[in-house]
Design an enzyme around this catalytic site. Structure first.
Site, short mmCIF file in Angstrom:
data_model
loop_
_atom_site.label_atom_id
_atom_site.label_comp_id
_atom_site.label_asym_id
_atom_site.label_seq_id
_atom_site.Cartn_x
_atom_site.Cartn_y
_atom_site.Cartn_z
N THR A 263 13.01 16.71 -11.18
CA THR A 263 12.48 17.59 -12.41
C THR A 263 11.48 17.07 -13.25
OG1 THR A 263 14.34 19.41 -11.90
CG2 THR A 263 13.18 19.40 -14.01
N ASN B 68 1.10 -9.22 -20.75
CA ASN B 68 1.78 -8.66 -21.66
C ASN B 68 2.32 -9.85 -22.61
OD1 ASN B 68 3.06 -9.03 -19.23
ND2 ASN B 68 5.00 -9.05 -19.88
N CYS C 200 13.15 -12.12 -20.41
CA CYS C 200 13.90 -12.23 -19.04
C CYS C 200 13.98 -13.88 -19.12
CB CYS C 200 13.41 -12.02 -18.01
SG CYS C 200 12.93 -9.89 -18.27
N GLN D 34 -0.56 -2.70 -20.76
CA GLN D 34 -0.93 -3.32 -22.19
C GLN D 34 -2.38 -3.01 -22.46
OE1 GLN D 34 1.13 -4.91 -24.16
NE2 GLN D 34 2.83 -5.04 -22.66
N ALA E 267 6.19 2.34 -16.21
CA ALA E 267 5.53 1.37 -15.21
C ALA E 267 6.32 0.70 -14.41
CB ALA E 267 4.83 0.54 -16.31
N THR E 268 7.47 0.48 -14.57
CA THR E 268 8.20 -0.29 -13.42
C THR E 268 8.11 0.45 -11.94
OG1 THR E 268 9.50 -1.25 -15.17
CG2 THR E 268 10.51 -1.15 -12.72
N ALA F 291 4.14 5.31 -21.35
CA ALA F 291 3.62 5.80 -22.79
C ALA F 291 4.29 4.72 -23.87
CB ALA F 291 4.48 7.32 -22.60
N HIS F 292 5.51 4.33 -23.67
CA HIS F 292 6.23 3.66 -24.75
C HIS F 292 5.24 2.53 -25.24
CE1 HIS F 292 8.25 0.02 -23.17
NE2 HIS F 292 8.12 0.56 -21.95
N1 PLP Z 1 4.08 -4.07 -16.90
C1 PLP Z 1 3.68 -4.38 -17.91
C2 PLP Z 1 2.69 -5.48 -18.17
C3 PLP Z 1 4.84 -4.54 -19.16
O1 PLP Z 1 4.15 -5.17 -20.16
C4 PLP Z 1 5.68 -3.59 -18.95
C5 PLP Z 1 6.65 -3.59 -20.22
O2 PLP Z 1 7.74 -4.36 -20.44
C6 PLP Z 1 6.14 -2.98 -17.78
C7 PLP Z 1 5.28 -3.10 -16.76
C8 PLP Z 1 7.41 -2.05 -17.35
O3 PLP Z 1 7.14 -0.83 -18.33
P1 PLP Z 1 8.28 0.01 -18.27
O4 PLP Z 1 9.15 -0.45 -19.41
O5 PLP Z 1 7.66 1.49 -18.52
O6 PLP Z 1 8.95 0.28 -17.01
#
Ligand code: PLP
Length: 402
Positions: free
Chosen positions: A248, A162, A335, A190, A76-77, A211-212
């Site tokens: 890839t 989150n 963080c 989330q 997601a980042t 996915a995680h």
């Molecule tokens: N966005 C939200 C709301 C999240 O909770 C997280 C997870 O830490 C992320 C983005 C980042 O996701 P990823 O770990 O797949 O980069």
């Protein structure tokens, strides 16, 4: 009493979730005999490509999208970065802004992947509005409408937070964006797999997934891009994923993501109801047995698995340390810990206090959580809170207002 497994109870499912056995099983052949590169035209490649397309269809179905609207990323980042940096400049150019920089609206409690990207874009000439949230963490849709200018090209509003679990009024914001012809991006990490999501109902043009957080593997995510919305690539190379995301494809990861989406769709209603009733039980017990506690986030518009509580007069880091052999929890934002200021999300709640930001704990329940875990956590939590308050009696109940 400790957990029968001998390991701490895992109650941090908003940070990450374990990959389900069915997910790992589905992935396994793609590490071994089915190792083809999906871009290859021979039989190995074609089998890998068809597994990727099957997974794409499952991920798309989870959010009511078409398979051709799903781009696989590394998480997601990356999806958040790609939505902002890939789609907003293209929209700005369409509006005739020669510099390719316009106005983006976001909110104060977004994940850092959105906030930091917006800050970097501000330095590059973009105008960024960071909207406040109310005491429950909700963005006021009227604020979104009022913040819009002729240069606004995108609103980036998370589906659910989150840390505090608040579910944002995305559908209303979606209607405002549609009326104004502004793109709506949502980080739905989330909510995906926990609550039903439909990109049409929500009026979302871009949606980030990973996915995680939904019992799939780490390092694989997706960006939903509504058909017809142009996205410029951030990485160039072999032209995979419609030339938008070269590299890839992570075939085992994609297959695992697809399987996780498929399982989430079939179990979501039952599992979310189970988790929310355990979460409500935990909150009732905390309130009954521990004084001076407050719920962070909206009481009802919240994720089914999330509880975030401020224990007045208790430093969350000290509480986490005293509980860590029993239960794996977090103070919400890894963080922020160590900064001394606590969570930026809780500090952003209107009328919130600095004390709450330093004394809040996130309980993230999940598929493995059972009622015995609630009993065990309560037993240790009650003791730890009263011990820590006894060590700092003057601070108890006297949260510092900011
Ligand atoms: N966005 C939200 C709301 C999240 O909770 C997280 C997870 O830490 C992320 C983005 C980042 O996701 P990823 O770990 O797949 O980069």
């Amino acid at each position: 009493m400790t957990h029968p497994s001998g390991r701490p109870i895992y109650m941090d499912h908003n940070a990450t979730t374990p990959a389900l056995a069915g997910v790992v099983e589905a992935m396994r052949p793609y590490f071994t005999e089915e190792y083809g590169n999906p871009s290859s035209s021979h039989a190995y490649g074609r089998r890998a490509a068809s597994a990727v397309e099957e997974a794409r269809a499952h991920v798309a179905a989870l959010i009511g999208a078409g398979p051709d609207e799903i781009l696989f990323t590394a998480g997601a980042t990356e999806s958040d970065n790609l939505a902002l940096r890939g789609a907003a400049p293209a929209a700005a150019r369409r509006l005739g802004m020669a510099t390719g920089a316009g106005h983006i609206i976001t909110c104060a409690i977004e994940h850092e992947a959105v906030l930091e990207t917006c800050e970097a874009m501000r330095e590059e000439g973009w105008e960024i509005s960071v909207l406040p949230v109310d005491g429950d963490g909700l963005v006021e849709p009227g604020d979104v409408a009022r913040a819009m200018t002729d240069w606004t090209v995108m609103v980036s509003l998370m589906m659910a937070n989150n840390e505090i679990g608040t579910v944002e009024p995305l559908e209303e914001v979606g209607r405002i964006c549609r009326r104004r012809g502004v793109l709506l991006h949502s980080d739905a990490v989330q909510g995906a797999g926990r609550v039903p999501l439909d990109v049409e109902t929500l009026g979302v043009d871009l949606m980030s997934l990973t996915a995680h957080k939904m019992y799939g593997p780490k390092g694989i995510g997706a960006l939903y891009v509504r058909r017809g919305v142009p996205v410029s690539p951030m990485m160039r190379g072999g032209g995979q994923e419609g030339r938008v995301r070269s590299g890839t494809l992570n075939v085992p990861g994609i297959v695992g993501f697809g399987k996780a989406a498929q399982i989430a769709m079939s179990d979501m209603a039952v599992e979310s109801a189970r988790e929310s009733s355990l979460r409500d039980l935990l909150w009732r017990r905390i309130r009954a047995r521990i004084e001076d506690v407050r719920l962070n986030g909206h009481p009802s518009h919240r994720l089914p698995n999330n509880l975030n509580v401020a224990f007045d007069g208790v430093e969350s880091e000290a509480l986490l340390t005293s509980l860590r052999d029993v239960v794996a929890l977090s103070s919400g934002s890894a963080c922020a810990s160590g900064s001394g200021k606590g969570s930026y999300v809780i500090r952003a709640l209107r009328g919130g206090d600095a004390g709450a930001a330093r004394s809040s704990i996130r309980f993230g329940l999940g598929r493995c959580t059972v009622e015995d875990d609630i009993d065990l956590v309560m037993e240790h939590l009650e003791r730890a809170v009263s011990r820590l308050r006894a060590m700092a009696p003057k601070a108890a109940g006297a949260a510092e207002r900011s």
